[in-house]
Design a protein around this motif. Sequence first.
Motif, PDB file in Angstrom:
ATOM      1  N   LEU A  14      -7.345   6.431  -8.539  1.00 21.27           N
ATOM      2  CA  LEU A  14      -6.020   6.984  -8.812  1.00 21.27           C
ATOM      3  C   LEU A  14      -4.966   5.913  -8.571  1.00 21.27           C
ATOM      4  CD1 LEU A  14      -6.457  10.306  -6.819  1.00 21.27           C
ATOM      5  CD2 LEU A  14      -6.553  10.050  -9.297  1.00 21.27           C
ATOM      6  N   GLY A  15      -3.885   5.985  -9.327  1.00 23.42           N
ATOM      7  CA  GLY A  15      -2.749   5.098  -9.111  1.00 23.42           C
ATOM      8  C   GLY A  15      -1.543   5.917  -8.698  1.00 23.42           C
ATOM      9  N   PHE A  16      -0.755   5.376  -7.774  1.00 25.36           N
ATOM     10  CA  PHE A  16       0.478   6.016  -7.319  1.00 25.36           C
ATOM     11  C   PHE A  16       1.644   5.259  -7.947  1.00 25.36           C
ATOM     12  CE2 PHE A  16      -2.653   6.513  -3.929  1.00 25.36           C
ATOM     13  CZ  PHE A  16      -2.658   7.886  -3.786  1.00 25.36           C
ATOM     14  N   PHE A  17       2.514   5.992  -8.625  1.00 28.43           N
ATOM     15  CA  PHE A  17       3.626   5.399  -9.360  1.00 28.43           C
ATOM     16  C   PHE A  17       4.943   6.050  -8.974  1.00 28.43           C
ATOM     17  CE2 PHE A  17      -0.112   4.847 -11.893  1.00 28.43           C
ATOM     18  CZ  PHE A  17       0.040   3.643 -12.547  1.00 28.43           C
ATOM     19  N   ARG A  18       5.983   5.246  -9.021  1.00 28.10           N
ATOM     20  CA  ARG A  18       7.341   5.791  -8.924  1.00 28.10           C
ATOM     21  C   ARG A  18       8.213   4.957  -9.863  1.00 28.10           C
ATOM     22  NH1 ARG A  18      10.910   6.867  -3.568  1.00 28.10           N
ATOM     23  NH2 ARG A  18      12.716   5.873  -4.444  1.00 28.10           N
ATOM     24  N   ASP A  19       8.977   5.664 -10.673  1.00 31.45           N
ATOM     25  CA  ASP A  19       9.839   5.012 -11.659  1.00 31.45           C
ATOM     26  C   ASP A  19       9.044   4.056 -12.552  1.00 31.45           C
ATOM     27  OD1 ASP A  19      12.047   6.383 -10.591  1.00 31.45           O
ATOM     28  OD2 ASP A  19      12.414   4.799  -9.125  1.00 31.45           O
ATOM     29  N   GLY A  20       7.815   4.450 -12.875  1.00 31.59           N
ATOM     30  CA  GLY A  20       6.980   3.668 -13.778  1.00 31.59           C
ATOM     31  C   GLY A  20       6.298   2.469 -13.156  1.00 31.59           C
ATOM     32  N   LEU A  21       6.510   2.228 -11.884  1.00 27.49           N
ATOM     33  CA  LEU A  21       5.902   1.082 -11.207  1.00 27.49           C
ATOM     34  C   LEU A  21       4.791   1.541 -10.274  1.00 27.49           C
ATOM     35  CD1 LEU A  21       9.133  -0.898 -10.272  1.00 27.49           C
ATOM     36  CD2 LEU A  21       7.563  -1.357 -12.179  1.00 27.49           C
ATOM     37  N   MET A  22       3.639   0.889 -10.360  1.00 33.14           N
ATOM     38  CA  MET A  22       2.528   1.244  -9.487  1.00 33.14           C
ATOM     39  C   MET A  22       2.723   0.585  -8.128  1.00 33.14           C
ATOM     40  SD  MET A  22      -1.530   1.281 -10.245  1.00 33.14           S
ATOM     41  CE  MET A  22      -2.095  -0.302  -9.695  1.00 33.14           C
ATOM     42  N   PHE A  23       2.653   1.397  -7.085  1.00 29.13           N
ATOM     43  CA  PHE A  23       2.833   0.878  -5.733  1.00 29.13           C
ATOM     44  C   PHE A  23       1.640   1.148  -4.838  1.00 29.13           C
ATOM     45  CE2 PHE A  23       4.283   5.229  -5.356  1.00 29.13           C
ATOM     46  CZ  PHE A  23       3.837   5.621  -4.101  1.00 29.13           C
ATOM     47  N   GLY A  24       0.680   1.906  -5.335  1.00 34.03           N
ATOM     48  CA  GLY A  24      -0.486   2.208  -4.512  1.00 34.03           C
ATOM     49  C   GLY A  24      -1.668   2.637  -5.352  1.00 34.03           C
ATOM     50  N   ILE A  25      -2.841   2.579  -4.739  1.00 37.61           N
ATOM     51  CA  ILE A  25      -4.068   3.029  -5.397  1.00 37.61           C
ATOM     52  C   ILE A  25      -4.925   3.790  -4.404  1.00 37.61           C
ATOM     53  CG2 ILE A  25      -4.198   1.265  -7.197  1.00 37.61           C
ATOM     54  CD1 ILE A  25      -5.978  -0.387  -5.459  1.00 37.61           C
ATOM     55  N   TRP A  26      -5.728   4.661  -4.944  1.00 41.62           N
ATOM     56  CA  TRP A  26      -6.747   5.337  -4.157  1.00 41.62           C
ATOM     57  C   TRP A  26      -8.081   5.031  -4.809  1.00 41.62           C
ATOM     58  CZ3 TRP A  26     -10.654   8.555  -5.533  1.00 41.62           C
ATOM     59  CH2 TRP A  26     -11.397   9.095  -4.491  1.00 41.62           C
ATOM     60  N   GLN A  27      -9.021   4.605  -4.018  1.00 41.33           N
ATOM     61  CA  GLN A  27     -10.406   4.462  -4.426  1.00 41.33           C
ATOM     62  C   GLN A  27     -11.214   5.214  -3.390  1.00 41.33           C
ATOM     63  OE1 GLN A  27     -12.019   2.973  -7.101  1.00 41.33           O
ATOM     64  NE2 GLN A  27     -10.001   2.770  -8.017  1.00 41.33           N
ATOM     65  N   SER A  28     -12.480   5.382  -3.645  1.00 41.02           N
ATOM     66  CA  SER A  28     -13.310   6.217  -2.773  1.00 41.02           C
ATOM     67  C   SER A  28     -13.279   5.781  -1.312  1.00 41.02           C
ATOM     68  CB  SER A  28     -14.746   6.230  -3.279  1.00 41.02           C
ATOM     69  OG  SER A  28     -15.265   4.910  -3.298  1.00 41.02           O
ATOM     70  N   ASP A  29     -12.906   4.550  -1.050  1.00 47.63           N
ATOM     71  CA  ASP A  29     -12.883   4.103   0.336  1.00 47.63           C
ATOM     72  C   ASP A  29     -11.497   4.102   0.966  1.00 47.63           C
ATOM     73  OD1 ASP A  29     -12.194   2.015  -1.352  1.00 47.63           O
ATOM     74  OD2 ASP A  29     -13.212   0.490  -0.190  1.00 47.63           O
ATOM     75  N   GLY A  30     -10.508   4.692   0.294  1.00 54.22           N
ATOM     76  CA  GLY A  30      -9.225   4.842   0.951  1.00 54.22           C
ATOM     77  C   GLY A  30      -8.004   4.641   0.076  1.00 54.22           C
ATOM     78  N   ILE A  31      -6.852   4.647   0.741  1.00 53.99           N
ATOM     79  CA  ILE A  31      -5.550   4.462   0.100  1.00 53.99           C
ATOM     80  C   ILE A  31      -5.082   3.042   0.398  1.00 53.99           C
ATOM     81  CG2 ILE A  31      -3.132   5.181   0.085  1.00 53.99           C
ATOM     82  CD1 ILE A  31      -4.125   7.969   0.994  1.00 53.99           C
ATOM     83  N   PHE A  32      -4.589   2.385  -0.641  1.00 55.22           N
ATOM     84  CA  PHE A  32      -4.095   1.019  -0.527  1.00 55.22           C
ATOM     85  C   PHE A  32      -2.675   0.968  -1.091  1.00 55.22           C
ATOM     86  CE2 PHE A  32      -8.621   0.984  -0.835  1.00 55.22           C
ATOM     87  CZ  PHE A  32      -9.063  -0.038  -0.016  1.00 55.22           C
ATOM     88  N   LEU A  33      -1.799   0.205  -0.429  1.00 53.31           N
ATOM     89  CA  LEU A  33      -0.420   0.045  -0.888  1.00 53.31           C
ATOM     90  C   LEU A  33      -0.155  -1.406  -1.271  1.00 53.31           C
ATOM     91  CD1 LEU A  33       1.517   2.204   1.749  1.00 53.31           C
ATOM     92  CD2 LEU A  33       0.880   2.840  -0.594  1.00 53.31           C
TER      93      LEU A  33
END
Length: 116
Positions: free
Chosen positions: A27-46
């Motif tokens: 999964l990707g975390f976005f705000r205002d069209g910019l990706m600032f974080g990701i989730w993979q099976s081993d956790g959340i990364f910023l």
Amino acid sequence: MTADLEYLAELFEPVGGVRIRRMFGGLGFFRDGLMFGIWQSDGIFLKADDETRPGFEAEGCGPFVYGSKNGGKTSLNYYRIPERLLDDTDELRDWALAAIDVAIRANAKKPVKQRK
């Protein structure tokens, strides 16, 4: 850890305006069209840069690394969040806002045609 979209949306709600999209098996975390974080099976990364990376390293948090097609390892400028942030939404919000600032700075460095 499996991704529970509802849980992740609730976790990042205090940040405001966060969109979560499926991508690359995670999964990707976005705000205002910019990706600032990701989730993979081993956790959340910023997203991190020279300004914010020391905070992750001080917490003993490493970078997101994935295997490439040629058998090597590739590291991105995303660092695992400290586990304690999962229980402290105020501090998680602060770390996420800092990651959003990193994404904004990175976007500003791109040629005008590539900016979001």
